[in-house]
Design a protein around this motif. Structure first.
Motif, PDB file in Angstrom:
ATOM      1  N   LYS A   1     -38.354  -3.122  18.789  1.00  0.00           N
ATOM      2  CA  LYS A   1     -37.969  -3.761  17.272  1.00  0.00           C
ATOM      3  C   LYS A   1     -38.983  -4.519  17.150  1.00  0.00           C
ATOM      4  N   GLN A   2     -38.784  -5.830  17.508  1.00  0.00           N
ATOM      5  CA  GLN A   2     -39.132  -6.806  16.882  1.00  0.00           C
ATOM      6  C   GLN A   2     -40.768  -7.853  17.574  1.00  0.00           C
ATOM      7  N   THR A   3     -40.846  -6.215  18.130  1.00  0.00           N
ATOM      8  CA  THR A   3     -42.607  -6.676  18.658  1.00  0.00           C
ATOM      9  C   THR A   3     -43.779  -6.743  17.761  1.00  0.00           C
ATOM     10  N   MET A   4     -44.579  -7.039  17.915  1.00  0.00           N
ATOM     11  CA  MET A   4     -45.477  -7.960  16.683  1.00  0.00           C
ATOM     12  C   MET A   4     -46.398  -6.277  16.409  1.00  0.00           C
ATOM     13  N   LYS A   5     -46.282  -6.335  14.654  1.00  0.00           N
ATOM     14  CA  LYS A   5     -46.790  -5.228  14.738  1.00  0.00           C
ATOM     15  C   LYS A   5     -48.214  -4.983  14.270  1.00  0.00           C
ATOM     16  N   MET A   6     -49.031  -4.406  14.320  1.00  0.00           N
ATOM     17  CA  MET A   6     -50.548  -4.419  13.983  1.00  0.00           C
ATOM     18  C   MET A   6     -51.302  -4.614  11.822  1.00  0.00           C
ATOM     19  N   TRP A   7     -50.114  -4.283  11.341  1.00  0.00           N
ATOM     20  CA  TRP A   7     -50.200  -5.009   9.834  1.00  0.00           C
ATOM     21  C   TRP A   7     -50.034  -6.612   9.959  1.00  0.00           C
ATOM     22  N   ALA A   8     -49.352  -6.987  10.782  1.00  0.00           N
ATOM     23  CA  ALA A   8     -49.492  -8.581  10.735  1.00  0.00           C
ATOM     24  C   ALA A   8     -50.577  -9.067  12.275  1.00  0.00           C
ATOM     25  N   CYS A   9     -50.943  -8.249  12.720  1.00  0.00           N
ATOM     26  CA  CYS A   9     -52.165  -8.740  13.855  1.00  0.00           C
ATOM     27  C   CYS A   9     -53.465  -8.889  12.339  1.00  0.00           C
ATOM     28  N   GLU A  10     -53.701  -7.928  11.643  1.00  0.00           N
ATOM     29  CA  GLU A  10     -54.430  -7.661  11.044  1.00  0.00           C
ATOM     30  C   GLU A  10     -54.511  -8.987   9.727  1.00  0.00           C
ATOM     31  N   ARG A  11     -53.660  -9.990   9.231  1.00  0.00           N
ATOM     32  CA  ARG A  11     -53.330 -10.802   8.318  1.00  0.00           C
ATOM     33  C   ARG A  11     -54.764 -12.066   9.077  1.00  0.00           C
ATOM     34  N   CYS A  12     -54.731 -12.214   9.801  1.00  0.00           N
ATOM     35  CA  CYS A  12     -56.107 -12.820  10.161  1.00  0.00           C
ATOM     36  C   CYS A  12     -56.822 -12.078  11.291  1.00  0.00           C
ATOM     37  N   HIS A  13     -57.387 -10.700  11.960  1.00  0.00           N
ATOM     38  CA  HIS A  13     -58.448  -9.912  12.494  1.00  0.00           C
ATOM     39  C   HIS A  13     -59.077  -9.078  10.509  1.00  0.00           C
ATOM     40  N   ALA A  14     -58.397  -9.272  10.162  1.00  0.00           N
ATOM     41  CA  ALA A  14     -59.182  -8.411   8.650  1.00  0.00           C
ATOM     42  C   ALA A  14     -58.897  -9.688   7.417  1.00  0.00           C
ATOM     43  N   HIS A  15     -58.727 -10.916   7.771  1.00  0.00           N
ATOM     44  CA  HIS A  15     -59.067 -11.372   6.840  1.00  0.00           C
ATOM     45  C   HIS A  15     -60.261 -12.059   6.750  1.00  0.00           C
TER      46      HIS A  15
ATOM     47  N   LEU B   1     -35.816 -10.019  28.286  1.00  0.00           N
ATOM     48  CA  LEU B   1     -35.997  -9.449  27.701  1.00  0.00           C
ATOM     49  C   LEU B   1     -37.086  -9.977  26.401  1.00  0.00           C
ATOM     50  N   VAL B   2     -38.002  -9.347  26.250  1.00  0.00           N
ATOM     51  CA  VAL B   2     -39.351  -9.887  25.452  1.00  0.00           C
ATOM     52  C   VAL B   2     -40.056  -9.920  24.253  1.00  0.00           C
ATOM     53  N   TYR B   3     -39.117  -9.918  23.210  1.00  0.00           N
ATOM     54  CA  TYR B   3     -39.318  -9.246  21.942  1.00  0.00           C
ATOM     55  C   TYR B   3     -40.409  -9.335  21.999  1.00  0.00           C
ATOM     56  N   GLN B   4     -41.735  -9.290  22.075  1.00  0.00           N
ATOM     57  CA  GLN B   4     -43.008  -9.091  21.780  1.00  0.00           C
ATOM     58  C   GLN B   4     -43.994  -8.573  22.621  1.00  0.00           C
ATOM     59  N   LYS B   5     -43.058  -7.368  23.280  1.00  0.00           N
ATOM     60  CA  LYS B   5     -43.870  -6.850  24.567  1.00  0.00           C
ATOM     61  C   LYS B   5     -44.399  -5.828  23.918  1.00  0.00           C
ATOM     62  N   GLN B   6     -45.908  -5.205  23.914  1.00  0.00           N
ATOM     63  CA  GLN B   6     -46.676  -4.844  23.560  1.00  0.00           C
ATOM     64  C   GLN B   6     -46.943  -3.356  24.444  1.00  0.00           C
ATOM     65  N   PRO B   7     -46.940  -2.150  23.743  1.00  0.00           N
ATOM     66  CA  PRO B   7     -47.066  -1.386  23.944  1.00  0.00           C
ATOM     67  C   PRO B   7     -48.217  -1.107  24.586  1.00  0.00           C
ATOM     68  N   ASP B   8     -48.212   0.278  26.347  1.00  0.00           N
ATOM     69  CA  ASP B   8     -49.160   0.026  27.115  1.00  0.00           C
ATOM     70  C   ASP B   8     -50.573  -0.355  26.023  1.00  0.00           C
ATOM     71  N   ASN B   9     -50.716   1.076  25.074  1.00  0.00           N
ATOM     72  CA  ASN B   9     -52.650   0.921  24.789  1.00  0.00           C
ATOM     73  C   ASN B   9     -53.148  -0.389  23.921  1.00  0.00           C
ATOM     74  N   VAL B  10     -52.385  -1.254  24.463  1.00  0.00           N
ATOM     75  CA  VAL B  10     -52.240  -2.761  23.391  1.00  0.00           C
ATOM     76  C   VAL B  10     -52.913  -3.572  24.266  1.00  0.00           C
TER      77      VAL B  10
ATOM     78  N   TYR C   1     -31.355  -8.563  20.813  1.00  0.00           N
ATOM     79  CA  TYR C   1     -33.327  -7.846  20.990  1.00  0.00           C
ATOM     80  C   TYR C   1     -32.745  -6.259  20.819  1.00  0.00           C
ATOM     81  N   TYR C   2     -33.174  -6.108  19.239  1.00  0.00           N
ATOM     82  CA  TYR C   2     -33.412  -4.820  19.290  1.00  0.00           C
ATOM     83  C   TYR C   2     -34.355  -3.550  20.388  1.00  0.00           C
ATOM     84  N   GLU C   3     -33.960  -2.264  20.927  1.00  0.00           N
ATOM     85  CA  GLU C   3     -34.493  -1.320  21.755  1.00  0.00           C
ATOM     86  C   GLU C   3     -34.509  -0.237  21.092  1.00  0.00           C
ATOM     87  N   ASN C   4     -35.771   0.013  20.839  1.00  0.00           N
ATOM     88  CA  ASN C   4     -35.886   1.642  20.109  1.00  0.00           C
ATOM     89  C   ASN C   4     -35.656   2.672  21.402  1.00  0.00           C
TER      90      ASN C   4
END
Length: 209
Positions: free
Chosen positions: A177-191, A118-127, A167-170
């Motif tokens: 549920k544990q997949t990385m959210k955009m706000w977490a990506c922006e800690r670096c990308h918007a820094h 089970l992959v905790y950080q699997k991203q949605p298809d649009n990412v 593993y928490y599955e929607n």
């Protein structure tokens, strides 16, 4: 007459106000319980990895690194999760008497069956996400991360865990549920220290297809 009117006004106002506020507070408490506790219980199902795996044993006792199993291939693509064949390099026969290792060998190694991790950080298809762009070589141009520190900045820090996290599955989207959210990506990308100094652009098309 004036006294009776005054007594009536003072005597009834407080209970009346309290009586009006009580349903609001009761409703608020019920809404908070439903929203913060009950609804997530209904929305997410709990799952466990199909095979017991201790990152702690592999990293502390066997001296392995994250990249021992999760590595970039020579062409820059990411290998992701280890195959049964790669695990069998060490576990073709039991190294101890742990019943889960014995079950893994019997059910997977001996039959050639792949483990459906089970992959905790699997991203949605649009990412779109490239591990090559987030490598030690790339990030440590400015930082001084160890491999565990870099990996755990996006992934759950499992290096010291004897058991994999639940593993928490929607139930609706089937995503973790544990997949990385955009706000977490922006800690670096918007820094502000990154923008203009690295290739970590915050433009939409960099991460979204």
């Amino acid at each position: 007459m004036a006294d009776r009117h005054l007594h009536s006004a003072n005597g009834n106002s407080a209970p009346s106000q309290f009586g009006g506020a009580a349903p609001f507070f009761v409703g608020l408490v019920v809404a908070l319980i439903l929203g913060w506790w009950a609804f997530p219980q209904v929305l997410f199902s709990k799952k466990h990895q199909p095979v017991h795996f201790s990152h702690k044993v592999h990293m502390e006792d066997a001296g392995m690194e994250c990249s021992s199993c999760h590595y970039l291939r020579e062409d820059g693509t990411f290998a992701g999760l280890p195959t049964t064949e790669s695990c069998a390099d060490c576990h073709s026969a039991p190294l101890g008497d742990h019943p889960e290792e014995i079950r893994f060998i019997e059910e997977y190694v001996n039959t050639g069956k792949q483990v459906e991790w089970l992959v905790y950080q699997k991203q949605p298809d649009n990412v779109f996400f490239s591990h090559a762009a987030h490598s030690m070589e790339s990030c440590n141009t400015c930082h001084d991360f160890t491999e565990t520190e870099l990996c755990s900045s996006c992934h759950p820090n499992v290096a010291e865990m004897d058991e994999a996290p639940v593993y928490y599955e929607n139930k609706l989207t089937k995503y973790s549920k544990q997949t990385m959210k955009m706000w977490a990506c922006e800690r670096c990308h918007a820094h502000p220290d990154h923008y203009g100094n690295t290739r970590s652009s915050n433009a939409c098309f960099v991460c979204h297809k």
